[in-house]
Each structure stands twice: as C-alpha cells, then as structure tokens.
Design a protein around this motif. Structure first.
Motif, mmCIF file in Angstrom:
data_model
loop_
_atom_site.group_PDB
_atom_site.id
_atom_site.type_symbol
_atom_site.label_atom_id
_atom_site.label_comp_id
_atom_site.label_asym_id
_atom_site.label_seq_id
_atom_site.Cartn_x
_atom_site.Cartn_y
_atom_site.Cartn_z
ATOM 1 N N LYS A 33 3.666 8.708 6.050
ATOM 2 C CA LYS A 33 4.603 7.933 5.212
ATOM 3 C C LYS A 33 4.476 8.319 3.741
ATOM 4 O O LYS A 33 4.463 7.467 2.862
ATOM 5 C CB LYS A 33 4.353 6.423 5.361
ATOM 6 N N LYS A 93 -5.211 13.174 -0.342
ATOM 7 C CA LYS A 93 -6.255 12.582 0.482
ATOM 8 C C LYS A 93 -7.079 11.533 -0.266
ATOM 9 O O LYS A 93 -7.373 10.479 0.288
ATOM 10 C CB LYS A 93 -7.165 13.695 1.025
ATOM 11 N N PRO A 94 -7.445 11.784 -1.545
ATOM 12 C CA PRO A 94 -8.236 10.761 -2.237
ATOM 13 C C PRO A 94 -7.481 9.449 -2.391
ATOM 14 O O PRO A 94 -8.089 8.426 -2.690
ATOM 15 C CB PRO A 94 -8.505 11.386 -3.613
ATOM 16 N N LEU A 95 -6.172 9.474 -2.220
ATOM 17 C CA LEU A 95 -5.386 8.275 -2.495
ATOM 18 C C LEU A 95 -4.932 7.553 -1.236
ATOM 19 O O LEU A 95 -4.088 6.675 -1.304
ATOM 20 C CB LEU A 95 -4.166 8.638 -3.335
ATOM 21 N N ARG A 96 -5.481 7.921 -0.100
ATOM 22 C CA ARG A 96 -5.078 7.186 1.099
ATOM 23 C C ARG A 96 -5.575 5.768 0.991
ATOM 24 O O ARG A 96 -6.726 5.512 0.673
ATOM 25 C CB ARG A 96 -5.652 7.850 2.346
ATOM 26 N N GLY A 97 -4.690 4.818 1.219
ATOM 27 C CA GLY A 97 -5.066 3.423 1.073
ATOM 28 C C GLY A 97 -4.762 2.888 -0.317
ATOM 29 O O GLY A 97 -4.938 1.716 -0.582
ATOM 30 N N ARG A 100 1.490 2.385 -3.023
ATOM 31 C CA ARG A 100 2.549 3.392 -2.869
ATOM 32 C C ARG A 100 2.897 4.079 -4.178
ATOM 33 O O ARG A 100 3.061 5.294 -4.232
ATOM 34 C CB ARG A 100 3.803 2.691 -2.365
ATOM 35 N N LEU A 101 3.032 3.264 -5.228
ATOM 36 C CA LEU A 101 3.449 3.802 -6.525
ATOM 37 C C LEU A 101 2.506 4.913 -6.973
ATOM 38 O O LEU A 101 2.943 5.967 -7.438
ATOM 39 C CB LEU A 101 3.460 2.658 -7.546
ATOM 40 N N ALA A 102 1.192 4.683 -6.789
ATOM 41 C CA ALA A 102 0.206 5.666 -7.225
ATOM 42 C C ALA A 102 0.410 6.988 -6.477
ATOM 43 O O ALA A 102 0.385 8.062 -7.083
ATOM 44 C CB ALA A 102 -1.200 5.137 -6.979
ATOM 45 N N MET B 319 -4.256 9.498 -11.618
ATOM 46 C CA MET B 319 -3.975 8.644 -10.468
ATOM 47 C C MET B 319 -5.178 8.570 -9.524
ATOM 48 O O MET B 319 -5.426 7.552 -8.891
ATOM 49 C CB MET B 319 -2.763 9.174 -9.700
ATOM 50 N N VAL B 320 -5.931 9.668 -9.430
ATOM 51 C CA VAL B 320 -7.066 9.661 -8.512
ATOM 52 C C VAL B 320 -8.247 8.905 -9.111
ATOM 53 O O VAL B 320 -8.891 8.109 -8.435
ATOM 54 C CB VAL B 320 -7.469 11.110 -8.141
ATOM 55 N N ARG B 336 -8.138 -1.022 -7.581
ATOM 56 C CA ARG B 336 -9.266 -0.747 -6.706
ATOM 57 C C ARG B 336 -10.034 0.467 -7.198
ATOM 58 O O ARG B 336 -9.437 1.454 -7.623
ATOM 59 C CB ARG B 336 -8.755 -0.426 -5.308
ATOM 60 N N ARG B 341 -11.130 1.591 -2.411
ATOM 61 C CA ARG B 341 -10.012 2.255 -1.733
ATOM 62 C C ARG B 341 -10.472 2.822 -0.411
ATOM 63 O O ARG B 341 -9.801 2.727 0.602
ATOM 64 C CB ARG B 341 -9.477 3.377 -2.608
ATOM 65 N N ALA B 344 -10.733 0.153 2.034
ATOM 66 C CA ALA B 344 -9.424 -0.265 2.538
ATOM 67 C C ALA B 344 -8.898 0.766 3.531
ATOM 68 O O ALA B 344 -8.331 0.423 4.571
ATOM 69 C CB ALA B 344 -8.447 -0.425 1.380
ATOM 70 N N ALA B 345 -9.108 2.041 3.196
ATOM 71 C CA ALA B 345 -8.654 3.095 4.095
ATOM 72 C C ALA B 345 -9.383 2.992 5.430
ATOM 73 O O ALA B 345 -8.805 3.168 6.501
ATOM 74 C CB ALA B 345 -8.913 4.461 3.460
ATOM 75 N N ASN B 348 -7.922 0.297 7.420
ATOM 76 C CA ASN B 348 -6.654 0.677 8.023
ATOM 77 C C ASN B 348 -6.819 1.802 9.024
ATOM 78 O O ASN B 348 -5.851 2.275 9.601
ATOM 79 C CB ASN B 348 -5.661 1.106 6.946
ATOM 80 N N LEU B 350 -7.800 4.908 8.360
ATOM 81 C CA LEU B 350 -7.366 6.209 7.874
ATOM 82 C C LEU B 350 -8.524 7.181 7.759
ATOM 83 O O LEU B 350 -8.340 8.362 7.585
ATOM 84 C CB LEU B 350 -6.703 6.061 6.511
ATOM 85 N N LYS B 351 -9.747 6.638 7.789
ATOM 86 C CA LYS B 351 -10.886 7.513 7.574
ATOM 87 C C LYS B 351 -11.963 7.178 8.569
ATOM 88 O O LYS B 351 -12.054 6.038 9.041
ATOM 89 C CB LYS B 351 -11.424 7.291 6.160
#
Lengths: 300, 352
Positions: A33, A93-97, A100-102, B319-320, B336, B341, B344-345, B348, B350-351
C-alpha cells in the motif's frame, strides 16, 4: 476509416509502455500500500543506463541494432531492479508502520534524489539515444505499422505474460498474493515478508527499466525528467485497471493509451497530458476501484 | 484543575531546562513569544544592511515563498492532507492578477477581490471531488491538477500561451509614491506576509484549527466526535488556496511577467520541503524552513548542480530520523521514535 485504425494502433502501442510501468506501481501498491513516486524515475534511470552502456561499447556493438538493444535491456533491467531494491531498503523499509504522510513525503524525496542525481551525473541536457529503431512501415487495415513497433510490443507482451505466470504459478508469486491479502497472516504462515517485498520492488523496477530502454530507442531522446509525466500516467493506468490488480494494470495501460490517442485526435495534441489526468480524476471520483479492482476500504 | 496542570507543566519545563543545558536554552529562545516580532524586526532592518537591487530581489522572493509555505502548512501541517500541486494556486492568483490588471489597466492591488474569489473557486474545484478519496490518492490527484493548471495556462490564448503575460502594471501608485520601487515593494511584501503568517498561526489555534489537527491525528475519531471531516478538510484547502493566491498576486506584481515555466512541479516540491523540514504544523518552524529553502541556494552557488539532489536526500533522511521536522509544534503528540515505530510494525506483523 484509415485514420481511425491509425489512432487505435498508436494508442495501443503507447499503452503497452504505460502498462509495463503501471505493473510496477500496481504490484508495490497491492502489496505494501505504498505509492512509489520514484517508480517513474526508475524508468528514466533505465533509459540512462541503456544510453551509458550503448555509448561506452561503441559503434560496432551499436550496429547490431535490435540484438544489442535486447542485451542492453537485460543488463539495464538487472541494474534498475537493484536500484529499486536499494531505494526500498534505504527509504521505505525504515518507515514501515509510520504514518502515511511520512511515507508519501519520503517517496517524493526519493523521486527527487533520483531525478537530480542523474541530472548531476549526466548533465541536465537531453541526450540522443545512440540506437534508433526505425524502419519501413506496412499497412495493416490502413494503419501505418512499423517493424520496431511490432517488436517492442512483442517484448512488452512477453514480459507481461511472464510476470503473470510468475505471480500465478510460482511460490514467490503466491507469497506476494498472500501478503497483499493479509501481511500478518502470511508472516505467521512462514512467509519471509521482507524478502518478498524486496523481490516485488526488483521485478517492478526491472520492468520499468525495460520500458525506459525501449522508450529511449523508440523516441530517440532521453532527459532526466522524462519519468515524471510517464510515472503519473502509469499510475493513472493502474487506477483505471484497478490498483493492486496485475491484469488490471495491463488493461489500464492499453485503455489509457487508447483514450489519450483518441482524445488528442479530438481536442488537439497539446491537451494530451491534461486529458490523461482528467480521466484519472474522473475515475477516482466515479469508480475508484477501477475496471477490474475489488473494493478496498481504508483500514482504521 | 486546568490551572494546576499548567503550573505543573511549567515546573517540569523549568526542571527539564536545568537538566538539558544548552539545548534547552536554545529552545527557550526559540519558544519565546516575542520571537515572531524579532524576526519581523530583522526583516524590516535588512534593507539598511544590504540594499543592492539583487539582494532586495532575493529577499522579496523569499518573503513570497514564506507566504506559500504558510498556506501549504494549513493544508499539510494542520490538516495532514498531502498536496503536491500547491503551486497551482500561486498560478491561479498570479494569472488572475496579471490578466485583470493588464486588461483594465488597474493597479494590481485592485485585483485582490477577484484573486480571492478565483482561488476559492479553484480550491473548491480541486478539493470537492478529491477530498473524499483515500489520503494517498489525494496526493497524486493534486499532482495531476497542478500539471493540468500549467498545461491549461500553456495552451490558452487568454493566458498568453507559453510566453505568458508580461508588462503587468505596478502594484499601486499613490501620488508620488510608486509601490513598484524595490525598497517600498520589499517593505510592502514583508508587511503583507507577516500579516498572513500571523493570521495562519491564529487560525491554527482557533476552533477550526483544532478540528484540523484532530482530523490529522485520527480522522475516524474526529468524525465520531461530530466533526464534519469533509467540510473541515475542504476549508483547509480553501484557506490554503487563498494564501497561495495572495502569494500569486505579490509574485505577479514583483516580477511584472509570468509564464507557465514558473509553475512546474519542482516549485510545489520546494514549498512542501520547506514545510516538512521546518516542522509540519508549527508556523515559526515553517517560516524558518521557507527562508532556508529559498535563501540557502544563494549561499550554495558552488553546489548548484547538487542542490536538488541534496534536497531530495534531506527529505528522506528527515522523514526517517526526525519525522517531526527541525522545529516541531509544541504540545503536539510526540512522533514515534524509531524504536516505537519498530514496535508498531512488529504489532502489525510487518517485521520479524
């Protein structure tokens, strides 16, 4: 009548480019997504890699024409695929979770970095592609069809067919489909999610790279911003077909090509791009799921 | 109860300040309530330090850029809607001002009502169909709209086609005072910009502004609490559009010539960068970000070919590692951290 078939043929031809790039958009969006703004720029990088290889190898290699082009396309696909994976590792990858905006802003940043990275390395001026594909045309139902057009469409068709098989028949393909349905569930079932996502980026970027080399050879001119508009259009194609749906992306590409070709015939070529975006906005308001898409709801 | 809370928080802030030394000293300076006035004072004193036509030109352009960033901050920073075609509103404002003032030979100031009306219309046209969409579709549709605006300006005869409009009359002439004089125009711009920035900041603290922030934090919860999210988002869009229109009017009278080339996607991206780097939602940070983005290239002339490459990388890096920007809004829910983060991942799936 002749004019009608010509317009339809041109539309289908351009549409097959759109379809190739739309596939990468759609695959990535379907699985994580993420709206990968940098995807159009991967196409541009592909064209520049093709240019770099062809100019460095010199005239004798270039004289091989189509054969040289296919070899270069393969190398370019490998390299753009790798670049796609690197972009994913560093930027997404570092931003998973993360919100959305980021992620969207990161994608814009990645696109910017690719565009101006190429511009800094290869100078911002447009370049002429060393190998051109032009040839005699044959008349098919009154439309002028050139041999390179047929070859390029065949290559695009083969790539799309292979991808469709890959997604439907192999275990990785099954893993991709399962992740797009339920990431957590796939993880519990032992799917290596990170690896599959990397592979998705690789395949999508490789297809975009192939389209880049093909476009360079067909249009004969490349520049560092060539991916911007085409990325937007590929996204439009993906939305028309139903984003996340592989066959939908192919269909959407062809439909968009046709709509654009017919539209610019009716209202004038300078409105071509505006026409494509108007179709996008129309689709998003009236049928956001696209032609083949299923209903997606935003998760709470 | 509330009073108790606030005094307590002041005490904790002071305690924190003692603990953190230099960083806290710096942030206490930045959070000082007079910082805006000081910045305005510096802006007003600048022409006494350096008044070459070139410097005035750069400073006026930077001030106009600040208005744009303030307007985009309403949309992105307050309401959390990613608009990638914001420059379209600058175009609408600039073209409206240019066309009307040239056709009727009016000073540009008198086109203001028309500019505002056109920008509200543009905001409605772009916002109404798109704001019901998923958030990431919105981004790409606004990008498409930005391009459509540019292409339209490029193809119509009323907008002068690719060569655009030139010879736009001056901003205003009263007696012997011509507002087109660079120094006077600079002061005029700074004052208008300061007013608009202040208004945007006040707007962010109003009832509507709180609704925006709520929508940004959690749209579904906001809706459940009785906020008409669609209306509120549309209002954010319209306010953003009007700020862009003001910028466009100043832009048109500053340059006296406009062409479609001024309204490419790159410009939208630069305004977005100013908002993101400065700290989405904090007007002071955004102003600082806008000044940095518009003035830094003047100091980094030697790196001009790498400038945008650096901007792109910077956007990803910020952003990172620091998604809240360099100067995040005070009192906002902390973004976060990386560890959170990852948690949270993990939750969910994701990891691993």
């Amino acid at each position: 009548m002749d004019q009608v078939t010509q317009v339809i043929w041109d539309g289908l031809f351009v549409g097959s480019f759109y379809a190739l790039i739309a596939l990468g958009y759609s695959m990535v969006y379907g699985i994580i997504k993420l709206l990968n703004f940098a995807h159009g720029d991967i196409y541009m990088v592909g064209a520049f890699i093709g240019y770099a290889i062809l100019t460095s190898l010199g005239g004798t290699f270039q004289a091989l024409g189509l054969f040289a082009l296919i070899v270069v396309m393969m190398i370019s696909m490998l390299l753009t695929g790798t670049i796609g994976v690197i972009v994913e590792k560093l930027a997404y990858k570092p931003l998973r979770g993360a919100p959305r905006l980021a992620v969207l802003i990161t994608a814009v940043g990645a696109s910017f970095a690719l565009e101006y990275g190429v511009s800094a390395i290869a100078s911002p001026n447009p370049r002429g592609f060393p190998v051109r594909l032009d040839g005699d045309f044959v008349l098919v139902l009154g439309a002028r069809v050139t041999l390179p057009q047929i070859i390029l469409m065949l290559i695009a068709g083969v790539l799309m067919f292979a991808l469709d098989l890959y997604i439907r028949r192999t275990s990785t393909g099954r893993a991709m489909r399962s992740i797009s349905l339920d990431m957590k569930g796939s993880l519990l079932m032992g799917v290596n999610v990170n690896k599959v996502i990397s592979r998705t980026f690789f395949i999508g970027s490789a297809l975009a790279g192939a389209a880049g080399v093909m476009a360079g050879a067909y249009y004969g001119k490349i520049d560092f911003l060539m991916g911007f508009i085409i990325g937007l259009k590929a996204f439009t194609a993906a939305v028309i077909g139903g984003i996340g749906n592989i066959r939908g992306a192919m269909l959407g590409g062809l439909v968009l090509g046709l709509v654009e070709s017919i539209g610019s015939q009716l209202v004038g070529g300078q409105w071509r791009d505006a026409f494509a975006f108007a179709v996008l906005i129309l689709f998003l308001t009236l049928r956001p799921t696209g032609i083949l898409g299923e209903r997606v709801t935003e998760r709470v | 109860m509330t009073i108790d809370n606030s005094t307590e928080s002041i005490h904790t802030v002071e305690a924190e300040a003692k603990k953190r030394g230099f960083g806290a000293w710096l942030s206490s300076i930045f959070e000082n309530k007079y910082i805006g006035l000081v910045a305005l004072g510096i802006a007003l004193l600048m022409p006494f330090l350096i008044a070459t036509p070139y410097a005035l030109n750069i400073m006026t352009t930077a001030a106009i850029f600040v208005v744009l960033a303030a307007g985009l901050n309403i949309v992105v920073g307050y309401c959390g809607l990613l608009d990638l075609g914001y420059i379209a509103f600058l175009a609408v404002g600039a073209y409206t001002a240019g066309i009307i003032s040239k056709a009727f030979e009016l000073p540009v100031l008198f086109t203001l009502p028309a500019v505002i009306v056109m920008c509200i219309l543009a905001g409605l046209i772009i916002g109404a169909p798109t704001l019901r969409l998923r958030s990431d579709y919105l981004a790409i549709v606004t990008l498409g709209f930005g391009e459509i605006t540019r292409i339209t300006a490029n193809n119509l005869t009323i907008t002068g086609g690719p060569s655009g409009i030139f010879g736009i009359p001056g901003f205003l002439v009263i007696g012997h005072i011509d507002f087109q004089n660079p120094v006077i125009f600079y002061y005029l711009t700074v004052i208008i910009v300061a007013g608009l920035v202040l208004a945007a900041a006040r707007l962010g603290r109003s009832r509507l502004g709180r609704a925006w922030k709520f929508v940004k934090e959690d749209e579904d919860a906001a809706e459940a609490m009785g906020i008409h999210t669609y209306k509120v988002k549309l209002l954010a869009y319209i306010f953003g559009a009007v700020w862009g229109g003001f910028g466009g009017m100043l832009f048109a009278s500053h340059l006296t010539a406009i062409s479609p080339m001024s309204f490419v996607f790159l410009q939208s991206a630069l305004v977005l960068m100013a908002v993101v780097l400065g700290g989405m939602g904090n007007m002071k940070g955004v102003v600082l970000g806008a000044l940095a983005i518009s003035l830094l290239p003047e100091f980094l002339r030697d790196f001009s070919s790498y400038r945008y490459l650096l901007f792109g990388i910077l956007l990803v890096v910020v952003m990172v590692f620091r998604p809240q920007g360099f100067w995040p809004p005070r009192g906002a829910e902390a973004e976060r951290t990386k560890a959170e983060r990852e948690l949270a991942a993990l939750a969910n799936g994701l990891k691993k």
